[in-house]
Motif scaffolding. Structure first.
Motif, PDB file in Angstrom:
ATOM      1  N   VAL A  60       1.891   2.838   5.035  1.00  0.00           N
ATOM      2  CA  VAL A  60       3.340   2.663   4.994  1.00  0.00           C
ATOM      3  C   VAL A  60       3.680   1.264   5.484  1.00  0.00           C
ATOM      4  CG1 VAL A  60       5.587   3.523   5.714  1.00  0.00           C
ATOM      5  CG2 VAL A  60       3.659   5.121   5.483  1.00  0.00           C
ATOM      6  N   SER A  69      16.017   5.319  -3.862  1.00  0.00           N
ATOM      7  CA  SER A  69      15.907   6.178  -2.677  1.00  0.00           C
ATOM      8  C   SER A  69      16.593   7.531  -2.836  1.00  0.00           C
ATOM      9  CB  SER A  69      16.479   5.456  -1.448  1.00  0.00           C
ATOM     10  OG  SER A  69      17.868   5.205  -1.620  1.00  0.00           O
ATOM     11  N   SER A 108      -1.184   7.397   6.783  1.00  0.00           N
ATOM     12  CA  SER A 108      -0.825   6.916   5.451  1.00  0.00           C
ATOM     13  C   SER A 108      -0.593   5.410   5.466  1.00  0.00           C
ATOM     14  CB  SER A 108       0.444   7.632   4.966  1.00  0.00           C
ATOM     15  OG  SER A 108       0.245   9.025   4.871  1.00  0.00           O
ATOM     16  N   LYS A 162       7.800   6.333   9.186  1.00  0.00           N
ATOM     17  CA  LYS A 162       6.529   5.602   9.281  1.00  0.00           C
ATOM     18  C   LYS A 162       5.714   6.089  10.472  1.00  0.00           C
ATOM     19  CE  LYS A 162       4.500   0.988   9.673  1.00  0.00           C
ATOM     20  NZ  LYS A 162       4.717  -0.464   9.746  1.00  0.00           N
ATOM     21  N   SER A 200       1.433   1.282  -5.614  1.00  0.00           N
ATOM     22  CA  SER A 200       2.426   0.940  -4.595  1.00  0.00           C
ATOM     23  C   SER A 200       3.771   1.498  -5.034  1.00  0.00           C
ATOM     24  CB  SER A 200       2.529  -0.579  -4.431  1.00  0.00           C
ATOM     25  OG  SER A 200       1.305  -1.151  -4.037  1.00  0.00           O
ATOM     26  N   LEU A 201       4.340   2.373  -4.222  1.00  0.00           N
ATOM     27  CA  LEU A 201       5.685   2.873  -4.465  1.00  0.00           C
ATOM     28  C   LEU A 201       6.650   1.985  -3.702  1.00  0.00           C
ATOM     29  CD1 LEU A 201       4.910   6.676  -4.085  1.00  0.00           C
ATOM     30  CD2 LEU A 201       5.314   5.439  -6.220  1.00  0.00           C
ATOM     31  N   GLU A 217       0.212   3.558  -1.488  1.00  0.00           N
ATOM     32  CA  GLU A 217       0.966   3.001  -0.369  1.00  0.00           C
ATOM     33  C   GLU A 217       2.466   3.107  -0.630  1.00  0.00           C
ATOM     34  OE1 GLU A 217       0.515  -1.156   0.366  1.00  0.00           O
ATOM     35  OE2 GLU A 217       0.982  -1.764  -1.694  1.00  0.00           O
ATOM     36  N   PHE A 218       3.221   3.199   0.461  1.00  0.00           N
ATOM     37  CA  PHE A 218       4.674   3.244   0.397  1.00  0.00           C
ATOM     38  C   PHE A 218       5.209   1.932   0.958  1.00  0.00           C
ATOM     39  CE2 PHE A 218       3.546   7.753   1.880  1.00  0.00           C
ATOM     40  CZ  PHE A 218       3.154   8.135   0.611  1.00  0.00           C
ATOM     41  N   LEU A 251       7.189  11.966  -0.392  1.00  0.00           N
ATOM     42  CA  LEU A 251       6.193  10.969   0.008  1.00  0.00           C
ATOM     43  C   LEU A 251       5.264  11.521   1.089  1.00  0.00           C
ATOM     44  CD1 LEU A 251       8.297   7.663   0.184  1.00  0.00           C
ATOM     45  CD2 LEU A 251       7.113   8.679  -1.774  1.00  0.00           C
ATOM     46  N   LEU A 292       8.575   0.370   1.877  1.00  0.00           N
ATOM     47  CA  LEU A 292       9.959   0.767   2.114  1.00  0.00           C
ATOM     48  C   LEU A 292      10.746  -0.444   2.587  1.00  0.00           C
ATOM     49  CD1 LEU A 292       9.109   3.993   4.152  1.00  0.00           C
ATOM     50  CD2 LEU A 292       9.116   3.698   1.662  1.00  0.00           C
TER      51      LEU A 292
END
Length: 337
Positions: free
Chosen positions: A60, A91, A58, A52, A4-5, A32-33, A23, A35
């Protein structure tokens, strides 16, 4: 889920496009992202919604919340993250695609973290100052990890380790990484240090921690106390306590004094004296044994700077009153608490 980022965004519309482009190149389903729009007042949230929508294939997750600082944003992301590993990324920085492959290759080894090298201004930075390889942490070797833990940003960390031990960031502050260096090492049993560059630290955008002193600069005081309090509860012997005290003096007093460094007399001198006066109160509160002059002498700075710090310490005795309320009021004002 492998990784997980977790990425906080605060008024990042102009400075986050490079990371978002990276990304978008990650196509693996096990990444997974997460945000987090942390109360931005520019077009950041719209940019993230657009991002997204462009990556329907993906994983997100997008969180929109009131401003709680980067620590509060990361905590929100950590609570919904699903990856075996969590990587907290700023970021305005970037990561390498190679690093994700390395995490995947080593996922079955159950490391508590995997540490990468950092590229900063085209230079290589090994924040742990360790050779590449697997490290087993015993009670006897924990001192070395406390001393050499390095930067949080260069590490993919076990989510299980964080969640099961209730390790979260302090909120409503910047310098939010500092306290975790007092805490993480007590829970780590095995980690991997790799030679590859994983994190790319960019400097072209202004940052609270790199800009001229402001009210949020005082957050380093709050986060140093947060880290010391937590670390002392975990320490099991006098050597560990000594390292925590050294780290606290460095983060609270010495680095703060250098943030307000001024050869010529200025208003920054008064600020430095206030910090040092408050340190003396904390020295008694936490029963710190290390002498300030010894800590200054052991610091990494040039002898002339050490002399400056010692002079400021002597002059700080002109401040007679306790400064707790002064610094508490600054933080309340800064974060609308």
């Amino acid at each position: 889920m492998l990784l997980s980022l977790v990425i906080p965004f605060f008024n990042s519309e102009k400075k986050s496009k490079r990371l978002l482009e990276t990304l978008a190149k990650i196509k693996q389903k096990d990444v997974e992202f997460v945000l987090i729009n942390d109360g931005s007042t520019d077009g950041t949230y719209g940019l993230l919604k657009q991002f997204k929508a462009s990556l329907l294939e993906s994983n997100v997750a997008l969180i929109d919340q009131d401003n709680r600082g980067p620590g509060g944003a990361r905590n929100s992301g950590l609570k919904i993250a699903k990856g075996k590993y969590v990587w907290f990324v700023d970021s305005d920085d970037d990561i390498t695609l190679e690093s994700i492959d390395i995490v995947r290759e080593n996922a079955n080894s159950d490391y508590d973290f995997i540490d990468f090298n950092i590229e900063k201004s085209k230079e290589l930075l090994n924040s742990m100052d360790l050779e590449a390889g697997e490290y087993i942490v015993t009670d006897d070797s924990r001192i070395k990890l406390l001393q050499k833990f390095g930067r949080i940003s260069s590490k993919a960390v076990s989510r299980k380790l964080l969640i099961e031990n209730n390790i979260f960031y302090p909120e409503y502050c910047v310098y939010e990484d500092n306290p975790l260096r007092f805490i993480y090492p007590f829970f780590v049993r095995k980690f991997l240090k790799v030679q590859a560059i994983g994190y790319i630290h960019h400097l072209e955008f202004e940052s609270i921690t790199r800009s001229k002193p402001s009210l949020r600069t005082y957050d380093r005081l709050y986060t140093a106390i947060y880290g010391l309090e937590a670390g002392l509860k975990l320490a099991t012997n006098s050597e560990e306590v000594r390292v925590l005290e050294e780290k606290f003096i460095e983060k609270y007093m010495i680095e703060s004094a250098m943030k307000f460094y001024s050869i010529k007399p200025s208003r920054y001198w008064l600020t430095t004296w206030r910090v040092m006066k408050q340190y003396r109160s904390l020295e008694k509160r936490f029963n710190i044994k290390i002498k300030p002059f010894d800590a200054i002498e052991a610091s990494r700075f040039h002898p002339k700077v050490k002399s400056y710090l010692k002079i400021q310490w002597a002059l700080s005795h002109s401040i007679r009153t306790d400064q707790t309320r002064y610094f508490d009021n600054i933080r309340k004002k800064t974060w609308n608490l």
